[in-house]
Design a protein around this motif. Structure first.
Motif, PDB file in Angstrom:
ATOM      1  N   SER A 298     -32.750   1.432  14.729  1.00  0.00           N
ATOM      2  CA  SER A 298     -32.711   0.397  13.712  1.00  0.00           C
ATOM      3  C   SER A 298     -31.481  -0.491  13.858  1.00  0.00           C
ATOM      4  N   ARG A 299     -30.353   0.126  14.164  1.00  0.00           N
ATOM      5  CA  ARG A 299     -29.090  -0.612  14.217  1.00  0.00           C
ATOM      6  C   ARG A 299     -28.888  -1.356  15.536  1.00  0.00           C
ATOM      7  N   ASP A 300     -29.253  -0.714  16.663  1.00  0.00           N
ATOM      8  CA  ASP A 300     -28.845  -1.232  17.972  1.00  0.00           C
ATOM      9  C   ASP A 300     -29.975  -1.740  18.853  1.00  0.00           C
ATOM     10  N   GLY A 301     -31.230  -1.598  18.412  1.00  0.00           N
ATOM     11  CA  GLY A 301     -32.311  -2.192  19.196  1.00  0.00           C
ATOM     12  C   GLY A 301     -33.213  -1.177  19.861  1.00  0.00           C
ATOM     13  N   PRO A 302     -34.139  -1.634  20.714  1.00  0.00           N
ATOM     14  CA  PRO A 302     -35.147  -0.760  21.317  1.00  0.00           C
ATOM     15  C   PRO A 302     -34.518   0.421  22.054  1.00  0.00           C
TER      16      PRO A 302
ATOM     17  N   ARG B  37     -34.971  21.917  18.357  1.00  0.00           N
ATOM     18  CA  ARG B  37     -34.913  21.024  19.511  1.00  0.00           C
ATOM     19  C   ARG B  37     -35.645  19.717  19.221  1.00  0.00           C
ATOM     20  N   LEU B  38     -35.275  18.689  19.981  1.00  0.00           N
ATOM     21  CA  LEU B  38     -35.955  17.398  19.854  1.00  0.00           C
ATOM     22  C   LEU B  38     -36.023  16.716  21.207  1.00  0.00           C
ATOM     23  N   LEU B  39     -37.203  16.223  21.523  1.00  0.00           N
ATOM     24  CA  LEU B  39     -37.444  15.339  22.668  1.00  0.00           C
ATOM     25  C   LEU B  39     -37.673  13.938  22.125  1.00  0.00           C
ATOM     26  N   ALA B  40     -37.111  12.919  22.794  1.00  0.00           N
ATOM     27  CA  ALA B  40     -37.265  11.531  22.348  1.00  0.00           C
ATOM     28  C   ALA B  40     -38.104  10.734  23.328  1.00  0.00           C
ATOM     29  N   VAL B  41     -38.908   9.815  22.793  1.00  0.00           N
ATOM     30  CA  VAL B  41     -39.786   8.963  23.589  1.00  0.00           C
ATOM     31  C   VAL B  41     -39.529   7.508  23.220  1.00  0.00           C
ATOM     32  N   THR B  42     -39.332   6.655  24.214  1.00  0.00           N
ATOM     33  CA  THR B  42     -39.079   5.237  23.973  1.00  0.00           C
ATOM     34  C   THR B  42     -40.360   4.525  23.561  1.00  0.00           C
ATOM     35  N   GLU B  43     -40.196   3.284  23.106  1.00  0.00           N
ATOM     36  CA  GLU B  43     -41.341   2.511  22.613  1.00  0.00           C
ATOM     37  C   GLU B  43     -42.375   2.226  23.692  1.00  0.00           C
ATOM     38  N   ASP B  44     -41.989   2.323  24.971  1.00  0.00           N
ATOM     39  CA  ASP B  44     -42.961   2.105  26.037  1.00  0.00           C
ATOM     40  C   ASP B  44     -43.575   3.411  26.542  1.00  0.00           C
TER      41      ASP B  44
ATOM     42  N   GLY C  79     -37.643   5.369   4.583  1.00  0.00           N
ATOM     43  CA  GLY C  79     -38.356   4.104   4.658  1.00  0.00           C
ATOM     44  C   GLY C  79     -39.145   3.870   5.922  1.00  0.00           C
ATOM     45  N   CYS C  80     -39.157   4.810   6.845  1.00  0.00           N
ATOM     46  CA  CYS C  80     -39.867   4.623   8.112  1.00  0.00           C
ATOM     47  C   CYS C  80     -41.377   4.764   7.918  1.00  0.00           C
ATOM     48  N   HIS C  81     -42.118   4.039   8.752  1.00  0.00           N
ATOM     49  CA  HIS C  81     -43.557   4.285   8.866  1.00  0.00           C
ATOM     50  C   HIS C  81     -43.730   5.436   9.846  1.00  0.00           C
ATOM     51  N   VAL C  82     -44.429   6.473   9.427  1.00  0.00           N
ATOM     52  CA  VAL C  82     -44.508   7.696  10.232  1.00  0.00           C
ATOM     53  C   VAL C  82     -45.958   8.095  10.459  1.00  0.00           C
ATOM     54  N   GLU C  83     -46.277   8.389  11.699  1.00  0.00           N
ATOM     55  CA  GLU C  83     -47.540   9.025  12.064  1.00  0.00           C
ATOM     56  C   GLU C  83     -47.198  10.390  12.657  1.00  0.00           C
ATOM     57  N   THR C  84     -48.017  11.394  12.361  1.00  0.00           N
ATOM     58  CA  THR C  84     -47.747  12.729  12.875  1.00  0.00           C
ATOM     59  C   THR C  84     -48.841  13.195  13.823  1.00  0.00           C
TER      60      THR C  84
ATOM     61  N   THR D  91     -49.525  13.653  25.175  1.00  0.00           N
ATOM     62  CA  THR D  91     -50.258  12.981  24.104  1.00  0.00           C
ATOM     63  C   THR D  91     -49.311  12.098  23.298  1.00  0.00           C
ATOM     64  N   LEU D  92     -48.128  12.598  22.996  1.00  0.00           N
ATOM     65  CA  LEU D  92     -47.146  11.802  22.262  1.00  0.00           C
ATOM     66  C   LEU D  92     -46.760  10.557  23.050  1.00  0.00           C
ATOM     67  N   THR D  93     -46.444  10.698  24.320  1.00  0.00           N
ATOM     68  CA  THR D  93     -46.040   9.530  25.105  1.00  0.00           C
ATOM     69  C   THR D  93     -47.165   8.513  25.193  1.00  0.00           C
ATOM     70  N   ASP D  94     -48.409   8.994  25.306  1.00  0.00           N
ATOM     71  CA  ASP D  94     -49.559   8.085  25.375  1.00  0.00           C
ATOM     72  C   ASP D  94     -49.751   7.342  24.052  1.00  0.00           C
ATOM     73  N   VAL D  95     -49.613   8.054  22.927  1.00  0.00           N
ATOM     74  CA  VAL D  95     -49.813   7.434  21.619  1.00  0.00           C
ATOM     75  C   VAL D  95     -48.736   6.391  21.356  1.00  0.00           C
ATOM     76  N   VAL D  96     -47.478   6.730  21.655  1.00  0.00           N
ATOM     77  CA  VAL D  96     -46.403   5.769  21.421  1.00  0.00           C
ATOM     78  C   VAL D  96     -46.604   4.523  22.278  1.00  0.00           C
ATOM     79  N   ALA D  97     -46.980   4.716  23.533  1.00  0.00           N
ATOM     80  CA  ALA D  97     -47.176   3.577  24.428  1.00  0.00           C
ATOM     81  C   ALA D  97     -48.347   2.696  24.005  1.00  0.00           C
ATOM     82  N   ALA D  98     -49.369   3.297  23.399  1.00  0.00           N
ATOM     83  CA  ALA D  98     -50.587   2.558  23.055  1.00  0.00           C
ATOM     84  C   ALA D  98     -50.538   1.919  21.669  1.00  0.00           C
ATOM     85  N   THR D  99     -49.478   2.166  20.908  1.00  0.00           N
ATOM     86  CA  THR D  99     -49.375   1.635  19.546  1.00  0.00           C
ATOM     87  C   THR D  99     -48.126   0.769  19.425  1.00  0.00           C
ATOM     88  N   ASP D 100     -47.871   0.314  18.205  1.00  0.00           N
ATOM     89  CA  ASP D 100     -46.671  -0.490  17.980  1.00  0.00           C
ATOM     90  C   ASP D 100     -45.503   0.350  17.486  1.00  0.00           C
ATOM     91  N   ALA D 101     -45.549   1.671  17.751  1.00  0.00           N
ATOM     92  CA  ALA D 101     -44.459   2.544  17.343  1.00  0.00           C
ATOM     93  C   ALA D 101     -43.167   2.153  18.057  1.00  0.00           C
TER      94      ALA D 101
END
Length: 461
Positions: free
Chosen positions: A354-358, A236-243, A186-191, A214-224
């Motif tokens: 989704s469960r615990d917040g930003p 492997r996976l790297l995670a980026v916060t909403e900011d 159910g997530c909205h996803v951009e690739t 590029t990923l960090t810039d896109v996430v920061a500039a959108t409502d992701a």
């Protein structure tokens, strides 16, 4: 030097990794297996390597299940799904495009352990194969449904009540199934960089903060709500916060570990499967004290392993271990699969947000402690490590010492701090790492540990 490192065989194609080597490994594996799953990442060199390895398997009478181009966790999961004896991933993971490699999986989908790798290497050295005649040649069957099965397994394992918006940087690798699974949840996803291309033209394959700007810039500039990035084979996976902040691997390890502990308690994991001091999370010896403290807050503890996701997976086979991970980005949920699974991690992270917040708020709950690293050059790193072991046993270096751990280098626990001295597996270096909860103490321990290594190196050289 051993043929197989902590991540199998890996190196430049045409030099360290050749079709001749792949043929030999296929013959050696085929001597002890009736059915083997084979797959590869998006590198063009993977096709001839897979062909050669498959030929070695089939001429040993072994049947092959070919899953084609797929993520490494898809290949590993397919081994028990297809009731195979072994799995082989032709991949160099996060290495540059000139490299390729061969990684082996056991019947459970766990990286093959050192004893069995050594047995395969001895068989190759002795050319001790069991080749069949024309009537016994193994079959080969394609299994194009492997990726679909992997997506289904992830969706079945993860629940998301309020699906977030996620940006997925595939990195021109095989990890687009993360986007598929997130969408099905159910997530909205951009690739980003979603077209598989083993040359990795968009960014280097390793998902580091520097490579994923590029990923960090896109996430920061959108409502992701968050961003994730994979390496070439998506283990492997790297995670980026909403900011737009890329999370440190230790922080993500703490978040995943705490979540696994809490979900284990909710699921009513049997008491006899738990350690006496609570559930355990497995991680390598260079893991931050911040993870220990974060787990202590939820009644769990960290159990340390050698560096390498295979060693973490071995420890995670203990029923008391609810999660295993490496700060480099490998995440293992043993109840799902013993292989690091980047797409599963992406969906778990979306469920956590989704469960615990930003994600930024969750990350802020994990303490941050100073850590210092350096490396001392030496052409005699083995002798230096022996000298260090003797000196530390005699009381040299920062102290007082509470305990030492020699399973991978020497990790010295000082109670309020620790330091690790470890010979590099690939370079003429002894690496030094030190950490404490306070900067002054971290610097004090680091300086003393570095001086100890330099002194030992001078004595040996």
């Amino acid at each position: 030097m051993s043929l197989f490192g902590t991540s199998g065989v890996r190196g430049p194609v045409g030099e360290a990794v050749t079709a001749e080597l792949a043929l030999s490994i296929g013959r050696a594996v085929g001597a002890e297996a009736d059915r083997v799953v084979v797959g590869r990442d998006a590198r063009e060199s993977g096709e001839p390597l897979a062909d050669a390895l498959t030929a070695g398997l089939r001429e040993s009478g072994t049947d092959v299940i070919d899953v084609g181009v797929a993520t490494t966790p898809t290949i590993a999961r397919s081994v028990p799904w297809r009731e195979a004896d072994r799995g082989v991933a032709i991949t160099a993971s996060h290495n540059p495009p000139a490299d390729n490699g061969i990684k082996l999986w056991d019947e459970t989908g766990k990286a093959l352990d050192r004893d069995r790798l050594d047995a395969i290497e001895r068989r190759i050295d002795a050319e001790n194969y069991h080749l069949t005649d024309w009537a016994g040649i193994g079959s080969i069957r394609e299994w194009p449904d492997a990726t679909d099965r992997h997506v289904e397994a992830i969706v079945d394992a993860v629940a998301i009540d309020d699906p977030p918006s996620v940006v997925v940087d595939v990195g021109n690798g095989t990890g687009a199934i993360a986007a598929r699974a997130l969408r099905e949840l159910g997530c909205h996803v951009e690739t980003l960089n979603a077209l598989p291309d083993g040359r990795f033209p968009a960014r280097p394959s390793e998902p580091t903060p520097e490579n994923c700007r590029t990923l960090t810039d896109v996430v920061a500039a959108t409502d992701a709500d968050l961003g994730v990035a994979h390496d070439g084979d998506a283990d492997r996976l790297l995670a980026v916060t909403e900011d737009g902040t890329a999370l440190d691997g230790d922080v993500l390890l703490a978040l995943f570990g705490r979540d696994a502990v809490e979900r284990s308690a909710e699921a009513g994991r049997r008491q006899e499967d738990r350690a006496a001091d609570g559930p355990l999370v497995a991680a390598p010896v260079n893991t931050s004290l911040a993870v220990d403290d974060a787990l202590d807050d939820v009644g769990a503890a960290l159990t340390r392993t050698r560096v390498g996701d295979g060693y973490v997976a071995e420890r995670a086979a203990d029923p008391a271990v609810v999660f295993g991970g490496e700060p480099s980005g490998a995440w293992i949920w043993p109840d799902e699969t013993p292989c690091p699974d980047g797409p599963l991690a992406a969906c778990r992270l979306a469920g956590l947000v989704s469960r615990d917040g930003p994600l930024s708020s969750l990350a802020a709950e994990i303490p941050s402690y100073p850590i210092h690293r350096t490396a001392v050059g030496t052409d005699a790193k083995g002798a230096v490590m022996q000298e260090l072991s003797a000196r530390i046993a005699d009381g040299a270096g920062p102290g007082p010492v509470e305990s030492t751990d020699d399973r991978d280098g020497l990790r010295v626990d000082l109670g309020d701090a620790w330091y690790l001295v470890r010979a590099s597996g690939t370079q003429p270096l002894v690496r030094v790492t030190a950490q404490a909860r306070a900067e002054s103490r971290a610097r004090e321990v680091f300086d003393a540990a570095r001086d100890l290594v330099e002194s030992a190196s001078e004595a040996v050289d």
